[in-house]
Design a protein around this motif. Structure first.
Motif, PDB file in Angstrom:
ATOM      1  N   GLU A   1      -3.451 -52.285 -37.816  1.00 26.88           N
ATOM      2  CA  GLU A   1      -4.559 -52.955 -37.658  1.00 26.88           C
ATOM      3  C   GLU A   1      -5.815 -51.911 -37.479  1.00 26.88           C
ATOM      4  N   MET A   2      -5.590 -51.197 -36.327  1.00 30.88           N
ATOM      5  CA  MET A   2      -6.488 -50.352 -35.787  1.00 30.88           C
ATOM      6  C   MET A   2      -6.608 -49.075 -36.582  1.00 30.88           C
ATOM      7  N   ARG A   3      -5.389 -48.564 -37.135  1.00 26.61           N
ATOM      8  CA  ARG A   3      -5.513 -47.462 -37.999  1.00 26.61           C
ATOM      9  C   ARG A   3      -6.533 -47.918 -39.204  1.00 26.61           C
ATOM     10  N   MET A   4      -6.363 -49.054 -40.045  1.00 25.91           N
ATOM     11  CA  MET A   4      -6.952 -49.386 -41.033  1.00 25.91           C
ATOM     12  C   MET A   4      -8.751 -49.464 -40.791  1.00 25.91           C
ATOM     13  N   LEU A   5      -9.041 -50.061 -39.562  1.00 22.72           N
ATOM     14  CA  LEU A   5     -10.194 -50.199 -39.376  1.00 22.72           C
ATOM     15  C   LEU A   5     -10.748 -48.628 -39.009  1.00 22.72           C
ATOM     16  N   GLU A   6     -10.122 -47.727 -38.470  1.00 21.34           N
ATOM     17  CA  GLU A   6     -10.570 -46.392 -38.238  1.00 21.34           C
ATOM     18  C   GLU A   6     -10.906 -45.901 -39.551  1.00 21.34           C
ATOM     19  N   ARG A   7     -10.016 -46.020 -40.655  1.00 22.42           N
ATOM     20  CA  ARG A   7     -10.272 -45.580 -41.813  1.00 22.42           C
ATOM     21  C   ARG A   7     -11.430 -46.075 -42.582  1.00 22.42           C
ATOM     22  N   ARG A   8     -11.781 -47.285 -42.311  1.00 28.45           N
ATOM     23  CA  ARG A   8     -13.032 -47.760 -42.980  1.00 28.45           C
ATOM     24  C   ARG A   8     -14.332 -47.315 -42.304  1.00 28.45           C
ATOM     25  N   ILE A   9     -14.218 -47.018 -40.929  1.00 27.89           N
ATOM     26  CA  ILE A   9     -15.204 -46.522 -40.078  1.00 27.89           C
ATOM     27  C   ILE A   9     -15.620 -45.089 -40.591  1.00 27.89           C
ATOM     28  N   LEU A  10     -14.515 -44.146 -40.663  1.00 30.03           N
ATOM     29  CA  LEU A  10     -14.752 -42.799 -40.930  1.00 30.03           C
ATOM     30  C   LEU A  10     -14.911 -42.522 -42.434  1.00 30.03           C
ATOM     31  N   ASN A  11     -14.272 -43.592 -43.240  1.00 29.93           N
ATOM     32  CA  ASN A  11     -14.654 -43.293 -44.772  1.00 29.93           C
ATOM     33  C   ASN A  11     -14.215 -41.897 -45.465  1.00 29.93           C
ATOM     34  N   GLU A  12     -12.904 -41.488 -45.156  1.00 29.24           N
ATOM     35  CA  GLU A  12     -12.360 -40.265 -45.723  1.00 29.24           C
ATOM     36  C   GLU A  12     -13.433 -39.183 -45.354  1.00 29.24           C
ATOM     37  N   SER A  13     -13.812 -39.226 -44.199  1.00 32.94           N
ATOM     38  CA  SER A  13     -14.681 -37.822 -43.772  1.00 32.94           C
ATOM     39  C   SER A  13     -13.749 -36.651 -43.621  1.00 32.94           C
ATOM     40  N   GLU A  14     -14.649 -35.648 -43.346  1.00 29.72           N
ATOM     41  CA  GLU A  14     -13.664 -34.230 -43.279  1.00 29.72           C
ATOM     42  C   GLU A  14     -13.056 -34.363 -41.624  1.00 29.72           C
ATOM     43  N   ILE A  15     -13.567 -35.142 -40.868  1.00 30.86           N
ATOM     44  CA  ILE A  15     -12.914 -35.166 -39.451  1.00 30.86           C
ATOM     45  C   ILE A  15     -11.917 -36.033 -39.488  1.00 30.86           C
ATOM     46  N   GLU A  16     -11.853 -37.144 -40.308  1.00 33.94           N
ATOM     47  CA  GLU A  16     -10.694 -37.848 -40.332  1.00 33.94           C
ATOM     48  C   GLU A  16      -9.380 -36.876 -40.976  1.00 33.94           C
ATOM     49  N   LYS A  17      -9.711 -36.326 -42.157  1.00 34.84           N
ATOM     50  CA  LYS A  17      -8.807 -35.535 -42.605  1.00 34.84           C
ATOM     51  C   LYS A  17      -8.108 -34.238 -41.700  1.00 34.84           C
ATOM     52  N   VAL A  18      -8.987 -33.756 -41.164  1.00 38.09           N
ATOM     53  CA  VAL A  18      -8.531 -32.570 -40.171  1.00 38.09           C
ATOM     54  C   VAL A  18      -7.594 -33.308 -39.078  1.00 38.09           C
ATOM     55  N   ALA A  19      -8.277 -34.464 -38.411  1.00 42.51           N
ATOM     56  CA  ALA A  19      -7.583 -34.912 -37.454  1.00 42.51           C
ATOM     57  C   ALA A  19      -6.213 -35.601 -37.779  1.00 42.51           C
ATOM     58  N   ASN A  20      -6.028 -36.327 -39.032  1.00 42.80           N
ATOM     59  CA  ASN A  20      -4.862 -36.667 -39.329  1.00 42.80           C
ATOM     60  C   ASN A  20      -3.839 -35.471 -39.617  1.00 42.80           C
ATOM     61  N   GLU A  21      -4.139 -34.335 -40.198  1.00 39.64           N
ATOM     62  CA  GLU A  21      -3.338 -33.267 -40.401  1.00 39.64           C
ATOM     63  C   GLU A  21      -3.028 -32.598 -38.989  1.00 39.64           C
ATOM     64  N   ASP A  22      -3.725 -32.596 -37.917  1.00 37.30           N
ATOM     65  CA  ASP A  22      -3.566 -32.237 -36.668  1.00 37.30           C
ATOM     66  C   ASP A  22      -2.258 -33.101 -36.069  1.00 37.30           C
ATOM     67  N   ILE A  23      -2.512 -34.577 -36.216  1.00 37.73           N
ATOM     68  CA  ILE A  23      -1.584 -35.290 -35.529  1.00 37.73           C
ATOM     69  C   ILE A  23      -0.125 -35.189 -36.049  1.00 37.73           C
ATOM     70  N   ASP A  24      -0.237 -34.970 -37.547  1.00 32.31           N
ATOM     71  CA  ASP A  24       1.016 -34.966 -38.156  1.00 32.31           C
ATOM     72  C   ASP A  24       1.891 -33.776 -37.764  1.00 32.31           C
ATOM     73  N   ALA A  25       1.026 -32.558 -37.592  1.00 29.29           N
ATOM     74  CA  ALA A  25       1.597 -31.203 -37.199  1.00 29.29           C
ATOM     75  C   ALA A  25       1.941 -31.506 -35.651  1.00 29.29           C
ATOM     76  N   TYR A  26       1.431 -32.128 -34.856  1.00 27.57           N
ATOM     77  CA  TYR A  26       1.793 -32.377 -33.345  1.00 27.57           C
ATOM     78  C   TYR A  26       3.176 -33.287 -33.257  1.00 27.57           C
ATOM     79  N   GLU A  27       2.955 -34.096 -34.265  1.00 28.72           N
ATOM     80  CA  GLU A  27       4.217 -34.942 -34.035  1.00 28.72           C
ATOM     81  C   GLU A  27       5.526 -34.290 -34.814  1.00 28.72           C
ATOM     82  N   ASN A  28       5.273 -33.585 -35.799  1.00 24.38           N
ATOM     83  CA  ASN A  28       6.292 -32.722 -36.464  1.00 24.38           C
ATOM     84  C   ASN A  28       6.857 -31.546 -35.312  1.00 24.38           C
ATOM     85  N   SER A  29       6.067 -31.099 -34.725  1.00 25.36           N
ATOM     86  CA  SER A  29       6.760 -30.023 -33.850  1.00 25.36           C
ATOM     87  C   SER A  29       7.513 -30.699 -32.415  1.00 25.36           C
TER      88      SER A  29
END
Length: 211
Positions: free
Chosen positions: A132-160
């Protein structure tokens, strides 16, 4: 056989989410190896000296619980982070946390964690509230560049973290381990565990605590 139990945690004490409660969970599993979402320098030689010489517990909840577990049991501690969270993650949360609606959800989550402890953190209700929090975050950020980069960084963080666990298991023998990771990563870490099972040659047996 390498058997690992994933335990979702928080990094600071909050009501029933405390080091004593977590230590009880760890003791019931009795791991020989403890993997933790932490950097190598999170638990420094100085921290270890303060604990061994003066009984000073670490401020990070999980490490404090590990220290208490060490009173009666020997084990191998393995921090699994290569790097901390990126600046993009901080920028993202500086934006979204300004919104009162999201802060209300966070406050509700923390209240439930304080009341019900690790049983709540390791539940489907916890995952649902984070979604529910993630869905609200996506609405707030509205597919901005900062959202894209942050999500990619978190994905790499978890994969490592998962890669480092598999790397350790390829060269070390044990029967029972735990992997403690922040609750915000719970859903994606569970999904990544399934992905790595299909990709990796070594066969690890995983248990998701609470399921």
């Amino acid at each position: 056989m390498h058997h690992i139990t994933l335990i979702s945690t928080v990094h600071e004490e909050n009501g029933k989410c405390n080091s004593d409660e977590l230590c009880e969970i760890i003791e019931k599993i009795s791991p020989e190896v403890i993997f933790l979402e932490a950097l190598e320098n999170t638990y420094s030689d100085y921290d270890k000296m303060r604990f061994s010489s003066f009984g000073v517990f670490h401020k990070k909840l999980e490490i404090s619980a590990i220290q208490k577990y060490s009173f009666n049991t020997s084990f191998k501690y393995i921090p699994v982070l290569d790097n901390g969270l990126s600046d993009s993650f901080e920028k993202k949360y500086n934006i979204v946390c300004e919104k009162r609606e999201l802060q209300n959800l966070i406050d509700n989550f923390e209240s439930l964690a304080a009341k019900h402890g690790f049983k709540f953190l390791n539940s489907i209700d916890s995952i649902k509230l984070h979604e529910e929090m993630r869905m609200l975050e996506r609405r707030i950020l509205n597919e901005s560049e900062i959202e894209k980069v942050a999500n990619e960084d978190i994905d790499a963080y978890e994969n490592s973290m998962i890669r480092n666990i598999y790397s350790y298991c390829k060269t070390n023998k044990f029967n029972t381990a735990i992997f403690m990771c922040g609750v915000a990563h719970r859903k994606s870490i569970i999904e990544k565990i399934e992905e790595f099972k299909a990709q990796e040659e070594i066969d690890l047996s995983w248990t998701i605590f609470g399921e």
